[in-house]
Design an enzyme around this catalytic site. Structure first.
Site, PDB file in Angstrom:
ATOM      1  N   SER A  98       1.163   9.952  -8.642  1.00 61.22           N
ATOM      2  CA  SER A  98       0.416  10.987  -9.354  1.00 61.22           C
ATOM      3  C   SER A  98       1.350  11.942 -10.093  1.00 61.22           C
ATOM      4  O   SER A  98       2.533  12.064  -9.770  1.00 61.22           O
ATOM      5  CB  SER A  98      -0.446  11.788  -8.382  1.00 61.22           C
ATOM      6  OG  SER A  98      -1.249  10.932  -7.609  1.00 61.22           O
TER       7      SER A  98
HETATM    8  N1  SAH Z   1      -0.387   9.415  -3.093  1.00 58.97           N
HETATM    9  C1  SAH Z   1       0.269   8.420  -3.927  1.00 58.97           C
HETATM   10  C2  SAH Z   1      -0.539   8.136  -5.157  1.00 58.97           C
HETATM   11  C3  SAH Z   1      -1.091   6.785  -5.039  1.00 58.97           C
HETATM   12  S1  SAH Z   1      -2.266   6.220  -6.233  1.00 58.97           S
HETATM   13  C4  SAH Z   1       1.677   8.814  -4.284  1.00 58.97           C
HETATM   14  O1  SAH Z   1       2.091   9.940  -3.975  1.00 58.97           O
HETATM   15  O2  SAH Z   1       2.400   7.994  -4.840  1.00 58.97           O
HETATM   16  C5  SAH Z   1      -3.593   5.829  -5.128  1.00 58.97           C
HETATM   17  C6  SAH Z   1      -3.297   4.844  -4.041  1.00 58.97           C
HETATM   18  O3  SAH Z   1      -4.495   4.674  -3.300  1.00 58.97           O
HETATM   19  C7  SAH Z   1      -2.921   3.447  -4.537  1.00 58.97           C
HETATM   20  O4  SAH Z   1      -1.702   3.071  -3.984  1.00 58.97           O
HETATM   21  C8  SAH Z   1      -4.064   2.571  -4.040  1.00 58.97           C
HETATM   22  O5  SAH Z   1      -3.663   1.274  -3.684  1.00 58.97           O
HETATM   23  C9  SAH Z   1      -4.559   3.344  -2.842  1.00 58.97           C
HETATM   24  N2  SAH Z   1      -5.931   3.052  -2.414  1.00 58.97           N
HETATM   25  C10 SAH Z   1      -6.999   2.726  -3.181  1.00 58.97           C
HETATM   26  N3  SAH Z   1      -8.085   2.549  -2.412  1.00 58.97           N
HETATM   27  C11 SAH Z   1      -7.698   2.780  -1.131  1.00 58.97           C
HETATM   28  C12 SAH Z   1      -8.378   2.753   0.136  1.00 58.97           C
HETATM   29  N4  SAH Z   1      -9.677   2.455   0.261  1.00 58.97           N
HETATM   30  N5  SAH Z   1      -7.663   3.060   1.250  1.00 58.97           N
HETATM   31  C13 SAH Z   1      -6.339   3.365   1.178  1.00 58.97           C
HETATM   32  N6  SAH Z   1      -5.652   3.388   0.006  1.00 58.97           N
HETATM   33  C14 SAH Z   1      -6.322   3.115  -1.129  1.00 58.97           C
END
Ligand code: SAH
Length: 248
Positions: A98
């Site tokens: 993000s």
């Molecule tokens: N917090 C992260 C941002 C990740 S983007 C960072 O600091 O880099 C969102 C993430 O959520 C992705 O990696 C995606 O695979 C994950 N995601 C999507 N649906 C999900 C679910 N149901 N449970 C857990 N993770 C999920």
């Protein structure tokens, strides 16, 4: 830049180069400068959005955490030089780390305290988890894409974050065995506030999530549970996140 050792020794002897330790420190310092600049941009975004978010600056503890976590370690190596731009970056598997401002804002709004237990949904790169780990007692984080979750777990451990626990699975369901949580940060967009997460929030707890349709507008929503367990939600800002998926 690394110089062959012999050449470096000669240059050091001639007073033209610093000893290797200083070179390593200088590299770390180059990122520290970039990180300070990034923090200044994040603070500028805080001021610009204060009218909708209700906060015109970061809490000093949150600012210190953003100023400390080495974001360049959480992006693919070939993007390290862009790690301190105030923007999201691709991390593979169609996912993104993000934007720093959004990480800071979400962290700010859930008010993590040193004694808090925090849950994050969507580990991704592990960056948001690291920021939370700087501020709270314990962080539990769930990722649905196995290789991402495993990579983040290894990185967080190699960086010395001992208070983070990772899990591969569907974060919609939360982490019931570790509940209740004082703060919950959802970093992928569900189309409604997940009830299991509301249930796993402690009285007085804060839950933030980007809620909205997969391709349309998503709104960052902040839910607070009062001491009696009643939930109150407010909309904070329009955002764009990858969708929360339920099965892979
Ligand atoms: N917090 C992260 C941002 C990740 S983007 C960072 O600091 O880099 C969102 C993430 O959520 C992705 O990696 C995606 O695979 C994950 N995601 C999507 N649906 C999900 C679910 N149901 N449970 C857990 N993770 C999920």
């Amino acid at each position: 830049m690394t110089l062959p050792m012999i050449l470096r020794r000669r240059l050091i002897a001639a007073g033209l180069a610093a000893p290797l330790g200083a070179a390593v420190a200088a590299e770390a310092d180059a990122y520290a400068t970039a990180r300070r600049r990034m923090l200044a941009e994040v603070e500028a975004d805080m001021r610009d959005t204060a009218r909708s978010t209700g906060r015109d600056r970061l809490d000093p503890r949150v600012a210190a955490a953003i100023g400390k976590v080495p974001r360049h370690r959480f992006v693919p190596a070939q993007l390290a030089d862009r790690a301190y731009e105030n923007r999201p970056l691709p991390i593979g598997h169609e996912q993104t780390i993000s934007q720093p401002f959004i990480v800071a804002l979400m962290t700010e709004l859930v008010e993590p305290k040193a004694t808090d237990r925090v849950l994050e949904i969507g580990t991704g790169s592990g960056y948001q988890a690291a920021v939370l780990a700087e501020l709270a007692a314990r962080v539990h984080t769930i990722e649905i894409v196995r290789p991402l979750g495993e990579q983040a777990a290894a990185l967080l451990s190699s960086l010395g974050y001992r208070n983070v626990e990772t899990r591969i699975g569907d974060g919609y369901l939360g982490w019931p065995e570790a509940a209740p949580f004082d703060a919950i940060v959802v970093t992928a967009a569900p189309d409604h506030m997940p009830q299991p997460l509301i249930d796993q929030l402690a009285p007085g707890g804060r839950l933030i999530a980007p809620v909205g349709s997969r391709f349309g507008i998503q709104t960052l929503q902040l839910l607070r549970k009062d001491a009696q367990g009643r939930a109150l939600t407010r909309s904070v800002l329009e955002v764009r996140f990858v969708p929360l998926t339920r099965e892979r």
